[in-house]
Design a protein around this motif. Structure first.
Motif, mmCIF file in Angstrom:
data_model
loop_
_atom_site.group_PDB
_atom_site.id
_atom_site.type_symbol
_atom_site.label_atom_id
_atom_site.label_comp_id
_atom_site.label_asym_id
_atom_site.label_seq_id
_atom_site.Cartn_x
_atom_site.Cartn_y
_atom_site.Cartn_z
ATOM 1 N N LYS A 163 17.129 14.173 -39.632
ATOM 2 C CA LYS A 163 16.418 15.441 -39.843
ATOM 3 C C LYS A 163 16.226 15.737 -41.326
ATOM 4 N N LEU A 203 20.602 14.391 -31.871
ATOM 5 C CA LEU A 203 19.548 14.022 -32.815
ATOM 6 C C LEU A 203 20.080 13.467 -34.129
ATOM 7 N N TYR A 209 16.589 10.146 -32.256
ATOM 8 C CA TYR A 209 15.674 10.997 -33.021
ATOM 9 C C TYR A 209 14.260 10.413 -32.979
ATOM 10 N N SER A 213 10.962 12.103 -31.522
ATOM 11 C CA SER A 213 9.833 12.251 -32.437
ATOM 12 C C SER A 213 8.574 11.608 -31.866
#
Length: 250
Positions: A163, A203, A209, A213
């Motif tokens: 992130k 995540l 992730y 995404s």
């Protein structure tokens, strides 16, 4: 075994309606002008370092428009400017004391340790690949290009997971497809009925992730909206209009 995201016409209509409600908000307009422009300024060591500092600070504490972190990042001149931290052979103490003296910033010890280690990593040779990756994103990009740049940051620097590596790139105006999937995005996707489990803990795994995404990007592609704008719309819908300067970090 393979998994595919099935996106219905109703899903597309809901996304389009949501975007229309907020697309003229100040935060969204700012994101469009920075991230989708065809002419982006060169990413220098100074710009990258400030973005890295900001992304690291916001990864572990509140970063609303009136928060201590945002007040610190808005300071002029910036207290932890690259030229300033480079004056110290061992900058960890200077970074820590600067954060403590700013007041209200949590985890100063850990952040100072990470930033000091990252500065050493950059000065030991990581600048070349890092700046090359960033400046390559100033022109037309693909999701794969952006993901490779985010992976380099995640692998190379302390305190940066999937992130925050994307948050750093987005704050520099470099990303179109890869977005930071933070609590705001997670809450929106859950309310929308996203078909797989979502949590901040899950995540942190880069493969998971990337999987999420991919789903977000496909939803955006089918809905005719750039993912970076979709992210800005979610942010604006929650608290984006409270920001006087939307481009301080995000």
């Amino acid at each position: 075994m393979e998994f595919s995201f099935e996106i219905t016409e109703n899903d597309i209509a809901r996304v389009k309606s949501f975007v229309r409600q907020h697309e003229n908000g100040r935060f969204v307009v700012e994101r469009r002008s920075r991230n989708l422009t065809e002419s982006k300024l060169e990413i220098t060591k100074e710009k990258f370092w400030k973005a890295m500092t900001g992304a690291r600070l916001t990864s572990v504490q509140r970063s609303g428009p009136q928060s201590p972190v945002i007040r610190f990042l808005s300071s002029q001149p910036f207290p932890l400017a690259y030229c300033r931290v480079c004056e110290f052979e061992k900058p960890e103490h200077f970074i820590r004391s600067t954060l403590v003296n700013a007041g209200g910033i949590r985890f100063s010890n850990r952040i100072a340790e990470d930033l000091s280690a990252n500065l050493e990593q950059l000065q030991s040779g990581a600048w070349k690949q890092t700046l090359a990756d960033c400046n390559a994103l100033r022109s037309a990009t693909s999701p794969q290009d952006e993901r490779r740049a985010a992976d380099h940051i995640r692998i190379t620097f302390k305190g940066f997971g999937p992130k925050q590596s994307r948050n750093l790139l987005q704050s520099l105006g470099l990303t179109r497809y890869e977005i930071p999937i933070d609590s705001r995005v997670i809450h929106w996707l859950k309310d929308f009925g996203f078909p797989v489990p979502l949590s901040a803990a899950a995540l942190t795994d880069s493969d998971y992730y990337n999987f999420i995404s991919d789903g977000v990007q496909e939803l955006c592609r089918r809905s005719g909206v750039e993912p970076c704008i979709f992210d800005a719309v979610i942010f604006s819908a929650r608290d984006g209009e409270d920001w006087e300067r939307p481009n301080i970090l995000f």
